[in-house]
Design a protein around this motif. Structure first.
Motif, PDB file in Angstrom:
ATOM      1  N   THR A 288       0.827  -1.191   0.000  1.00 34.50           N
ATOM      2  CA  THR A 288       0.000   0.000   0.000  1.00 34.50           C
ATOM      3  C   THR A 288       0.866   1.248   0.000  1.00 34.50           C
ATOM      4  OG1 THR A 288      -1.661  -1.163   1.291  1.00 34.50           O
ATOM      5  CG2 THR A 288      -1.809   1.215   1.259  1.00 34.50           C
TER       6      THR A 288
ATOM      7  N   SER B 233      -7.167   1.581  -2.395  1.00 37.69           N
ATOM      8  CA  SER B 233      -8.061   0.494  -1.981  1.00 37.69           C
ATOM      9  C   SER B 233      -7.340  -0.637  -1.253  1.00 37.69           C
ATOM     10  CB  SER B 233      -8.832  -0.048  -3.177  1.00 37.69           C
ATOM     11  OG  SER B 233      -7.944  -0.555  -4.148  1.00 37.69           O
ATOM     12  N   GLN B 234      -6.045  -0.785  -1.487  1.00 37.56           N
ATOM     13  CA  GLN B 234      -5.304  -1.842  -0.788  1.00 37.56           C
ATOM     14  C   GLN B 234      -5.276  -1.594   0.723  1.00 37.56           C
ATOM     15  OE1 GLN B 234      -3.964   0.257  -3.021  1.00 37.56           O
ATOM     16  NE2 GLN B 234      -3.035  -0.877  -4.685  1.00 37.56           N
TER      17      GLN B 234
ATOM     18  N   THR C   4      -9.530 -10.287   4.595  1.00 40.10           N
ATOM     19  CA  THR C   4     -10.640  -9.487   4.078  1.00 40.10           C
ATOM     20  C   THR C   4     -11.890  -9.538   4.948  1.00 40.10           C
ATOM     21  OG1 THR C   4     -11.408 -11.312   2.701  1.00 40.10           O
ATOM     22  CG2 THR C   4      -9.839  -9.760   1.693  1.00 40.10           C
TER      23      THR C   4
ATOM     24  N   GLU D 258      -3.717 -11.285   2.311  1.00 42.57           N
ATOM     25  CA  GLU D 258      -4.672 -10.250   2.663  1.00 42.57           C
ATOM     26  C   GLU D 258      -5.816 -10.839   3.489  1.00 42.57           C
ATOM     27  OE1 GLU D 258      -7.226  -8.504  -0.582  1.00 42.57           O
ATOM     28  OE2 GLU D 258      -5.635  -6.994  -0.462  1.00 42.57           O
TER      29      GLU D 258
ATOM     30  N   LYS E  16      -5.500  -3.940   4.649  1.00 41.64           N
ATOM     31  CA  LYS E  16      -4.067  -3.901   4.937  1.00 41.64           C
ATOM     32  C   LYS E  16      -3.601  -4.975   5.913  1.00 41.64           C
ATOM     33  CE  LYS E  16      -3.309  -0.871   8.797  1.00 41.64           C
ATOM     34  NZ  LYS E  16      -2.525   0.248   9.235  1.00 41.64           N
TER      35      LYS E  16
END
Length: 177
Positions: free
Chosen positions: A2, A48-49, A63, A61, A53
Motif C-alpha cells: 500500500t 483500496s489496498q 478481508t 490479505e 491492509k
C-alpha cells in the motif's frame, strides 16, 4: 504494498474540510482530534489496498472482520493487537458510514462475517485499541462511544462530496498529481 497518501497531499485538506464542515454544522461536533482522525481515515482508504491492509502470518490479505479479530487475538505483540483492533474499527466505520449499501455483500451467508454486527464490532474494536497506551487512545475511546454518530457523519460527508459538482473527478486529478 500500500502506498499511503502523504498528509501534505491536497486530498487530506479536501477530506478535512468536508469532514470538519459536516461534523461541525450537521452534528455539532467540533473536536479537532476526532474530525482529523475521521478525515484521515478517508484519505488512508483512498488506495483500496489500505482497506485490506491486515495480513495473516503467511502474508495473505485478510478481508473478513472475523479473521482480522482472530489476527489481533492471536498476536503476542501488543502493537499488532492494537493495530488490528484499530483497523477493524476503521474498516467497520468506513463501510457502515460511507458505503452501507455494501454491507449485505460483506456479510453474505457463505462468509464468516455473516453473523458479525459491524457497528457492535467497530465499537468493541475501537474500545480495545484505546486500552493500549498511546496518544490516540482518547480519540479511539470516543469513536467507540459515538460510533453510530460518526458513521452517520460519514454518510453526510459522502452526500456532500456526491453533491459537489465534479468532486469525484477532482479527487481523481488530485490522486494523479
Amino acid at each position: 504494498m500500500t502506498r499511503d497518501v502523504p498528509e501534505t497531499h491536497p486530498l487530506h485538506r479536501l477530506f478535512r474540510g468536508i469532514t470538519e464542515n459536516t461534523f461541525h454544522t450537521e452534528l455539532g461536533i467540533a473536536d479537532p482530534g476526532l474530525v482529523g482522525y475521521v478525515a484521515g481515515l478517508l484519505a488512508r482508504f483512498v488506495p483500496s489496498q489500505a482497506i485490506f491492509k491486515i495480513r495473516d502470518g503467511e502474508g495473505r490479505e485478510v478481508t473478513q472482520v472475523s479473521a482480522m479479530i482472530a489476527e489481533a487475538e492471536s498476536s503476542p505483540d501488543d502493537d499488532r493487537r492494537k493495530e488490528c483492533h484499530r483497523h477493524v474499527g476503521d474498516f467497520t466505520l468506513f463501510w457502515t458510514g460511507v458505503y452501507p449499501e455494501a454491507l449485505p455483500k460483506l456479510r453474505e451467508a457463505r462468509l464468516a462475517d455473516h453473523l458479525v454486527n459491524f457497528q457492535e464490532q467497530g465499537k468493541r474494536s475501537y474500545f480495545l485499541a484505546s486500552t493500549f497506551e498511546g496518544t490516540q487512545a482518547p480519540v479511539l475511546r470516543r469513536l467507540s462511544a459515538e460510533f453510530e454518530l460518526c458513521a452517520f457523519g460519514l454518510s453526510l460527508v459522502r452526500q456532500e462530496w456526491e453533491r459537489s459538482d465534479g468532486l469525484s473527478d477532482r479527487i481523481g486529478l488530485i490522486l494523479e498529481s
